[in-house]
Motif scaffolding. Structure first.
Motif: not given
Length: 434
Positions: A122-124, A90-94
């Protein structure tokens, strides 16, 4: 409840070395437990948490925020099993970072301390049957409006609370309204969101039941398994939701008491006590806690969530350059949850189920079953970055690692995303009646 299983001395001695990493979990919280200075400190010598009487001005509205159509759609997934799935890229980040949170605790501030492999952000978590919605701080605050959420337990309870405060602070800054810095009493703190009249508190209670922690003169913890810890239980009538997180301190040498009797001990050479396992001691402590909440709730409807046991990820001996060097999550097929980690989780799940079946008062009780989620994230710990710039002096082979707690931001933020979904599910779920 049954009798406590006996361990012979050879078996006890054989597992004690494996349990040594958890000693770190007992020692690190003492140095980490200082209040988050989101706002000026009040009088630290109050004997109990004060009532909230603070005014606050913000453009954020506490009442003009009805659930959106997207939120309603998400609520249709309320029956989803959020605890079985996998970590996906997941590229959105925290939601936050080391500068936007306000203050991240020193030992969890991995980015500021120099960690450069930021791929762990970068993980969800992706459940098998549904999507886990991204955390919405305003939604969380709306659901706890006029309520008191209490995190009770050990340093993992503190870690989860820190994560929650950081995510909520992206919408509204929490006011620190209470702390007590006398000795270890700084492990009790309270924050308030005046616009929502919402309160979040921390209570240090590593056993949940009454316990006397080990000291320089007494190498063993002393646990009274039939007595709830009044340091948090005395405020129970002020609580609407209690999030329990404990277990790690049960791995440390201890003497177990019940009534006027000594049941035995866990690894206490030199004492004339029977060596017994810590599994049933943990079970007794959790059962005493549930019984106490039910007895004291008086129909007020206290909700309970138990955050299950989270494994450590030391590679090698924790006190001999043991580290957690992984930079990516495990895939499901790489590792299997087993041994002590699986047993600790099993006990907590069983006791939650048992208590739900016996509840005769208005009570909602669930397990926040994050053991597997945590087990698959060896990359999410502070590791050497529990300290600032750990390698600047060329001591890479000797630096201490923390492979027990979690970086902020980091995987533990997922615990609170699932917590929000559980709270949303409860919104339309009636409580059991007397």
């Amino acid at each position: 409840m049954g009798t406590i299983d006996l361990f012979n001395k050879e078996k006890s001695l054989s597992i004690i070395k494996r349990l040594l990493p958890w000693t770190l979990c007992a020692l690190l919280p003492i140095s980490y437990f200082y209040p988050l200075p989101f706002s000026p400190y009040p009088n630290p010598h109050l004997p109990h948490f004060p009532s909230n009487n603070i005014t606050y001005h913000s453009s954020l509205s506490a009442s003009a925020s009805p659930p959106s159509s997207a939120e309603k759609e998400k609520s249709n997934e309320a029956e989803c099993d959020y605890f079985n799935g996998e970590w996906v890229s997941d590229s959105r980040g925290p939601l936050y970072n080391d500068t936007t949170c306000g203050t991240i605790k020193e030992g969890r501030n991995c980015i500021t301390h120099g960690r450069t492999d930021l791929g762990y952000l970068q993980w969800r978590w992706k459940p098998n049957e549904c999507n886990l919605p991204r955390f919405e701080p305003q939604t969380f605050l709306r659901h706890i409006k006029n309520k008191h959420v209490a995190f009770v337990g050990d340093s993992m309870a503190r870690n989860q609370l820190e994560s929650l405060l950081c995510m909520l602070a992206t919408a509204l800054t929490p006011n620190l309204v209470y702390y007590n810095k006398a000795g270890k009493e700084n492990q009790f703190s309270r924050w308030h969101f005046p616009l929502f009249n919402a309160t979040i508190s921390l209570y240090w209670s590593p056993f949940l039941v009454h316990g006397i922690e080990k000291s320089s003169t007494n190498p063993n913890n002393n646990l009274y398994l039939d007595r709830v810890d009044e340091k948090w239980a005395r405020d129970m009538d002020q609580m609407d939701l209690i999030v329990l997180s404990f277990g790690h301190w049960f791995l440390i040498p201890a003497v177990y008491h019940e009534g006027d009797s000594v049941l035995g001990c866990h690894y206490c050479p030199g004492l004339n006590h029977t060596e017994i396992g810590f599994y049933d001691a943990l079970r007794k402590a959790l059962r005493t806690t549930f019984n106490s909440i039910v007895e004291r709730s008086r129909g007020n409807g206290i909700d309970i969530i138990v955050t299950t046991f989270t494994p450590h990820h030391f590679e090698g001996e924790w006190d001999k350059a043991g580290a957690c060097p992984k930079t990516k999550p495990y895939r499901n097929e790489e590792k299997q949850l087993e041994g002590m980690d699986a047993e600790m989780r099993k006990i907590e799940i069983e006791e939650v189920k048992e208590a739900k079946g016996k509840a005769r008062r208005r009570l909602r009780l669930e397990a926040l079953d994050v053991t597997k989620l945590a087990f698959l994230r060896p990359d999410g710990h502070p590791g050497p970055y529990m300290n600032p710039s750990p390698f600047v002096k060329g001591n890479a082979g000797r630096v201490q690692n923390d492979c027990v707690h979690w970086c902020l931001p980091g995987p533990i933020d997922t615990w609170n995303e699932i917590l929000l979904e559980m709270i949303k599910k409860w919104e339309n779920q009636p409580k059991s009646e007397d």
